[in-house]
Scaffold this active site. Structure first.
Site, PDB file in Angstrom:
ATOM      1  N   ARG A  61       0.816  -1.226   0.000  1.00  0.00           N
ATOM      2  CA  ARG A  61       0.000   0.000   0.000  1.00  0.00           C
ATOM      3  C   ARG A  61       0.844   1.269   0.000  1.00  0.00           C
ATOM      4  O   ARG A  61       0.452   2.279   0.613  1.00  0.00           O
ATOM      5  CB  ARG A  61      -0.950   0.045   1.208  1.00  0.00           C
ATOM      6  CG  ARG A  61      -1.883  -1.136   1.345  1.00  0.00           C
ATOM      7  CD  ARG A  61      -2.951  -1.179   0.265  1.00  0.00           C
ATOM      8  NE  ARG A  61      -4.015  -2.091   0.625  1.00  0.00           N
ATOM      9  CZ  ARG A  61      -3.987  -3.398   0.379  1.00  0.00           C
ATOM     10  NH1 ARG A  61      -2.945  -3.947  -0.234  1.00  0.00           N
ATOM     11  NH2 ARG A  61      -5.030  -4.152   0.729  1.00  0.00           N
ATOM     12  N   CYS A  97     -10.464   0.122   3.333  1.00  0.00           N
ATOM     13  CA  CYS A  97      -9.920  -0.044   4.684  1.00  0.00           C
ATOM     14  C   CYS A  97      -9.273   1.254   5.155  1.00  0.00           C
ATOM     15  O   CYS A  97      -8.533   1.904   4.407  1.00  0.00           O
ATOM     16  CB  CYS A  97      -8.891  -1.172   4.711  1.00  0.00           C
ATOM     17  SG  CYS A  97      -9.651  -2.804   4.634  1.00  0.00           S
TER      18      CYS A  97
HETATM   19  P1  FAD Z   1      -6.945   8.263  -5.234  1.00  0.00           P
HETATM   20  O1  FAD Z   1      -7.688   7.833  -4.016  1.00  0.00           O
HETATM   21  O2  FAD Z   1      -7.572   9.294  -6.099  1.00  0.00           O
HETATM   22  O3  FAD Z   1      -5.473   8.739  -4.818  1.00  0.00           O
HETATM   23  C1  FAD Z   1      -4.695   7.924  -3.958  1.00  0.00           C
HETATM   24  C2  FAD Z   1      -3.223   8.393  -4.022  1.00  0.00           C
HETATM   25  O4  FAD Z   1      -2.734   8.170  -5.337  1.00  0.00           O
HETATM   26  C3  FAD Z   1      -3.078   9.899  -3.782  1.00  0.00           C
HETATM   27  O5  FAD Z   1      -1.880  10.116  -3.070  1.00  0.00           O
HETATM   28  C4  FAD Z   1      -2.974  10.474  -5.168  1.00  0.00           C
HETATM   29  O6  FAD Z   1      -2.272  11.709  -5.230  1.00  0.00           O
HETATM   30  C5  FAD Z   1      -2.213   9.370  -5.888  1.00  0.00           C
HETATM   31  N1  FAD Z   1      -2.475   9.382  -7.327  1.00  0.00           N
HETATM   32  C6  FAD Z   1      -3.642   9.133  -7.948  1.00  0.00           C
HETATM   33  N2  FAD Z   1      -3.503   9.245  -9.282  1.00  0.00           N
HETATM   34  C7  FAD Z   1      -2.217   9.594  -9.516  1.00  0.00           C
HETATM   35  C8  FAD Z   1      -1.455   9.887 -10.670  1.00  0.00           C
HETATM   36  N3  FAD Z   1      -1.990   9.837 -11.909  1.00  0.00           N
HETATM   37  N4  FAD Z   1      -0.159  10.225 -10.524  1.00  0.00           N
HETATM   38  C9  FAD Z   1       0.418  10.283  -9.292  1.00  0.00           C
HETATM   39  N5  FAD Z   1      -0.247  10.013  -8.161  1.00  0.00           N
HETATM   40  C10 FAD Z   1      -1.550   9.674  -8.262  1.00  0.00           C
HETATM   41  N6  FAD Z   1      -7.252  -0.798  -1.914  1.00  0.00           N
HETATM   42  C11 FAD Z   1      -6.508  -1.919  -1.983  1.00  0.00           C
HETATM   43  O7  FAD Z   1      -5.270  -1.821  -2.099  1.00  0.00           O
HETATM   44  N7  FAD Z   1      -7.077  -3.147  -1.917  1.00  0.00           N
HETATM   45  C12 FAD Z   1      -8.414  -3.318  -1.805  1.00  0.00           C
HETATM   46  O8  FAD Z   1      -8.879  -4.441  -1.747  1.00  0.00           O
HETATM   47  C13 FAD Z   1      -9.241  -2.151  -1.767  1.00  0.00           C
HETATM   48  N8  FAD Z   1     -10.584  -2.257  -1.674  1.00  0.00           N
HETATM   49  C14 FAD Z   1     -11.348  -1.123  -1.662  1.00  0.00           C
HETATM   50  C15 FAD Z   1     -12.748  -1.238  -1.626  1.00  0.00           C
HETATM   51  C16 FAD Z   1     -13.544  -0.094  -1.621  1.00  0.00           C
HETATM   52  C17 FAD Z   1     -15.039  -0.252  -1.585  1.00  0.00           C
HETATM   53  C18 FAD Z   1     -12.931   1.195  -1.668  1.00  0.00           C
HETATM   54  C19 FAD Z   1     -13.786   2.447  -1.691  1.00  0.00           C
HETATM   55  C20 FAD Z   1     -11.561   1.318  -1.713  1.00  0.00           C
HETATM   56  C21 FAD Z   1     -10.746   0.166  -1.680  1.00  0.00           C
HETATM   57  N9  FAD Z   1      -9.361   0.260  -1.728  1.00  0.00           N
HETATM   58  C22 FAD Z   1      -8.605  -0.877  -1.809  1.00  0.00           C
HETATM   59  C23 FAD Z   1      -8.693   1.571  -1.659  1.00  0.00           C
HETATM   60  C24 FAD Z   1      -8.445   2.245  -3.018  1.00  0.00           C
HETATM   61  O9  FAD Z   1      -9.342   1.761  -4.011  1.00  0.00           O
HETATM   62  C25 FAD Z   1      -7.000   2.046  -3.496  1.00  0.00           C
HETATM   63  O10 FAD Z   1      -6.068   2.624  -2.600  1.00  0.00           O
HETATM   64  C26 FAD Z   1      -6.751   2.657  -4.890  1.00  0.00           C
HETATM   65  O11 FAD Z   1      -5.467   2.299  -5.324  1.00  0.00           O
HETATM   66  C27 FAD Z   1      -6.881   4.179  -4.931  1.00  0.00           C
HETATM   67  O12 FAD Z   1      -6.882   4.563  -6.301  1.00  0.00           O
HETATM   68  P2  FAD Z   1      -7.559   5.929  -6.789  1.00  0.00           P
HETATM   69  O13 FAD Z   1      -7.415   6.007  -8.254  1.00  0.00           O
HETATM   70  O14 FAD Z   1      -8.928   6.044  -6.244  1.00  0.00           O
HETATM   71  O15 FAD Z   1      -6.582   6.976  -6.105  1.00  0.00           O
HETATM   72  N1  EPU Z   2     -12.032  -9.795  10.731  1.00  0.00           N
HETATM   73  C1  EPU Z   2     -12.766  -9.740  11.890  1.00  0.00           C
HETATM   74  N2  EPU Z   2     -13.680  -8.720  12.014  1.00  0.00           N
HETATM   75  C2  EPU Z   2     -13.877  -7.784  11.050  1.00  0.00           C
HETATM   76  C3  EPU Z   2     -13.096  -7.838   9.872  1.00  0.00           C
HETATM   77  C4  EPU Z   2     -12.175  -8.871   9.725  1.00  0.00           C
HETATM   78  O1  EPU Z   2     -12.614 -10.552  12.797  1.00  0.00           O
HETATM   79  O2  EPU Z   2     -14.710  -6.878  11.248  1.00  0.00           O
HETATM   80  C5  EPU Z   2     -11.089 -10.912  10.566  1.00  0.00           C
HETATM   81  C6  EPU Z   2     -11.584 -11.900   9.510  1.00  0.00           C
HETATM   82  O3  EPU Z   2     -12.468 -12.834  10.050  1.00  0.00           O
HETATM   83  C7  EPU Z   2     -10.289 -12.518   9.027  1.00  0.00           C
HETATM   84  C8  EPU Z   2      -9.262 -11.393   9.194  1.00  0.00           C
HETATM   85  O4  EPU Z   2      -9.833 -10.448  10.099  1.00  0.00           O
HETATM   86  O5  EPU Z   2      -9.911 -13.570   9.854  1.00  0.00           O
HETATM   87  C9  EPU Z   2      -8.915 -10.731   7.868  1.00  0.00           C
HETATM   88  O6  EPU Z   2     -10.093 -10.122   7.312  1.00  0.00           O
HETATM   89  P1  EPU Z   2     -10.322  -9.965   5.748  1.00  0.00           P
HETATM   90  O7  EPU Z   2     -10.170 -11.287   5.084  1.00  0.00           O
HETATM   91  O8  EPU Z   2     -11.582  -9.209   5.551  1.00  0.00           O
HETATM   92  O9  EPU Z   2      -9.075  -9.125   5.256  1.00  0.00           O
HETATM   93  P2  EPU Z   2      -8.475  -7.781   5.798  1.00  0.00           P
HETATM   94  O10 EPU Z   2      -7.074  -8.073   6.265  1.00  0.00           O
HETATM   95  O11 EPU Z   2      -9.357  -7.099   6.762  1.00  0.00           O
HETATM   96  C10 EPU Z   2      -7.374  -7.079   3.539  1.00  0.00           C
HETATM   97  C11 EPU Z   2      -7.129  -5.750   2.878  1.00  0.00           C
HETATM   98  C12 EPU Z   2      -8.311  -5.355   2.006  1.00  0.00           C
HETATM   99  C13 EPU Z   2      -8.566  -6.440   0.971  1.00  0.00           C
HETATM  100  C14 EPU Z   2      -8.845  -7.749   1.724  1.00  0.00           C
HETATM  101  C15 EPU Z   2      -9.091  -8.913   0.777  1.00  0.00           C
HETATM  102  C16 EPU Z   2      -5.747  -4.245   4.203  1.00  0.00           C
HETATM  103  C17 EPU Z   2      -5.728  -3.131   5.199  1.00  0.00           C
HETATM  104  N3  EPU Z   2      -6.954  -4.720   3.884  1.00  0.00           N
HETATM  105  O12 EPU Z   2      -8.435  -6.889   4.451  1.00  0.00           O
HETATM  106  O13 EPU Z   2      -7.932  -4.154   1.319  1.00  0.00           O
HETATM  107  O14 EPU Z   2      -9.665  -6.103   0.158  1.00  0.00           O
HETATM  108  O15 EPU Z   2      -7.697  -8.066   2.555  1.00  0.00           O
HETATM  109  O16 EPU Z   2      -7.882  -9.408   0.293  1.00  0.00           O
HETATM  110  O17 EPU Z   2      -4.691  -4.671   3.728  1.00  0.00           O
HETATM  111  C18 EPU Z   2      -8.005  -1.775   1.404  1.00  0.00           C
HETATM  112  O18 EPU Z   2      -6.760  -1.790   1.454  1.00  0.00           O
HETATM  113  O19 EPU Z   2      -8.651  -0.692   1.340  1.00  0.00           O
HETATM  114  C19 EPU Z   2      -8.738  -3.027   1.422  1.00  0.00           C
HETATM  115  C20 EPU Z   2     -10.061  -3.073   1.463  1.00  0.00           C
END
Ligand code: FAD
Ligand code: EPU
Length: 284
Positions: free
Chosen positions: A165, A212
């Site tokens: 991240r 997250c």
């Molecule tokens: P933004 O939020 O718009 O920006 C994030 C950063 O990137 C900022 O610092 C910005 O300046 C920089 N940036 C954006 N575009 C550029 C560019 N063109 N050049 C230089 N810098 C730039 N993240 C995960 O890693 N795993 C997940 O599973 C995950 N699940 C999600 C689920 C939901 C429902 C939501 C809402 C978010 C989730 N995220 C997850 C978080 C998010 O989607 C990621 O961090 C994603 O990479 C952000 O991309 P963005 O285009 O929205 O960037």
């Molecule tokens: N858990 C709980 N309670 C909760 C949530 C999770 O007990 O409310 C437990 C689950 O039961 C499981 C463990 O925590 O044993 C891990 O949970 P989960 O599988 O949901 O994964 P996570 O570690 O919480 C990460 C990433 C997510 C990504 C998922 C799926 C981070 C901070 N989060 O979540 O990324 O989508 O794995 O791979 O790394 C994001 O970065 O924005 C994000 C959503």
């Protein structure tokens, strides 16, 4: 400058907008937003201090907004529609990740399966090295074109410091395009590889959020820790710890950035161990 849009001589479209409209958490005050569709406009927009905006899905923007201009890449940097069956492909940084992941599956190209369900633009996915426990953006990224100090530099992926991240892009860099290398497979195999990624996402809320809130500490999950502390449902104003997944803060409708900040602080105090915020914070 008013909310009315103006067209800068470079072609950039400039407008004051509340960033709540451009972020998935739907909080954040005003900024001068420069939408750019080509290199000339991007160069002009990036000639003053700026913040790059992707899909706004990992941002917490203050209620007062930001002083810097915000640069958003427009359709000229979105190659989602053009992306076909090429395994080795250059794509604009505004290309939405969800469409890319879907098209790769349809074309039987492997590599993006771990990114299923991440609502990013390609540039934001690179900047955050978006991923899941199944894999991350850096797995397929080969090189990027990035605008730095008015010059487009081509950098290999391993020069970007991509880790869990995070990245260390050149200061003031605006990602414009990226080359991904996918692996020819079949739609069936790609779909099968996506199934566990999809399953892992089922416990996540569909409500308004920015994903997250906290990074996972080494070997543990922030969601598990916050849940174990009994904090699901904890609420400040309209910001609430999700009942479905404790590492998601949801906006129940009228949350402010101040509500969200207060909730983050309360969680950090009550879990009894340090948790690092994953979101990028602007203007706080
Ligand atoms: P933004 O939020 O718009 O920006 C994030 C950063 O990137 C900022 O610092 C910005 O300046 C920089 N940036 C954006 N575009 C550029 C560019 N063109 N050049 C230089 N810098 C730039 N993240 C995960 O890693 N795993 C997940 O599973 C995950 N699940 C999600 C689920 C939901 C429902 C939501 C809402 C978010 C989730 N995220 C997850 C978080 C998010 O989607 C990621 O961090 C994603 O990479 C952000 O991309 P963005 O285009 O929205 O960037
Ligand atoms: N858990 C709980 N309670 C909760 C949530 C999770 O007990 O409310 C437990 C689950 O039961 C499981 C463990 O925590 O044993 C891990 O949970 P989960 O599988 O949901 O994964 P996570 O570690 O919480 C990460 C990433 C997510 C990504 C998922 C799926 C981070 C901070 N989060 O979540 O990324 O989508 O794995 O791979 O790394 C994001 O970065 O924005 C994000 C959503």
């Amino acid at each position: 400058m008013t909310r009315e849009q103006t067209v800068h001589p470079s072609g950039a479209i400039v407008r004051i907008r509340p960033l709540a409209e451009l972020t998935t958490l739907r909080v954040g005050g005003p900024a001068e937003v420069w939408e750019v569709d080509d290199l000339a406009a991007a160069r002009e927009a990036a000639s003053e201090p700026f913040l790059a905006l992707g899909a706004g899905s990992n941002l917490l923007v203050s209620d007062a907004g930001v002083n810097e201009r915000v640069v958003k890449l427009g359709r000229g940097f979105d190659d989602g529609r053009a992306f076909g069956a090429e395994a080795d492909v250059w794509l604009g940084a505004a290309t939405p990740l969800p469409g890319l992941v879907r098209r790769a599956r349809e074309a039987g190209l492997s590599g993006l399966e771990p990114l299923l369900g991440i609502p990013a633009a390609l540039g934001g996915a690179i900047a955050m090295n978006a991923g899941t426990r199944h894999g991350e953006m850096s797995d397929t990224l080969q090189e990027v074109d990035i605008l730095v100090n008015g010059n487009v530099e081509r950098l290999p992926a391993d020069a970007l410091g991509l880790a869990y991240r995070r990245s260390s892009l050149p200061k003031g860099g605006l990602l414009l395009r990226a080359r991904l290398a996918l692996t020819p497979s079949t739609p069936e195999r790609v779909a099968a590889a996506m199934a566990p990624v999809d399953a892992a996402r089922q416990g996540q809320p569909k409500a308004t959020s920015a994903g997250c809130a906290f990074k996972n500490p080494e070997g543990d999950s922030a969601g598990r820790i916050i849940d174990a502390a009994g904090l699901k449902g904890l609420r400040v104003g309209d910001a609430m710890v999700s009942h479905e997944h404790a590492n998601f803060i949801v906006n129940l409708g009228a949350a402010t950035a101040a509500d969200v900040e207060a909730l983050l602080k309360e969680i950090q105090e009550r879990v009894g161990q340090p948790l690092e915020v994953e979101w990028q914070r602007w203007g706080v």
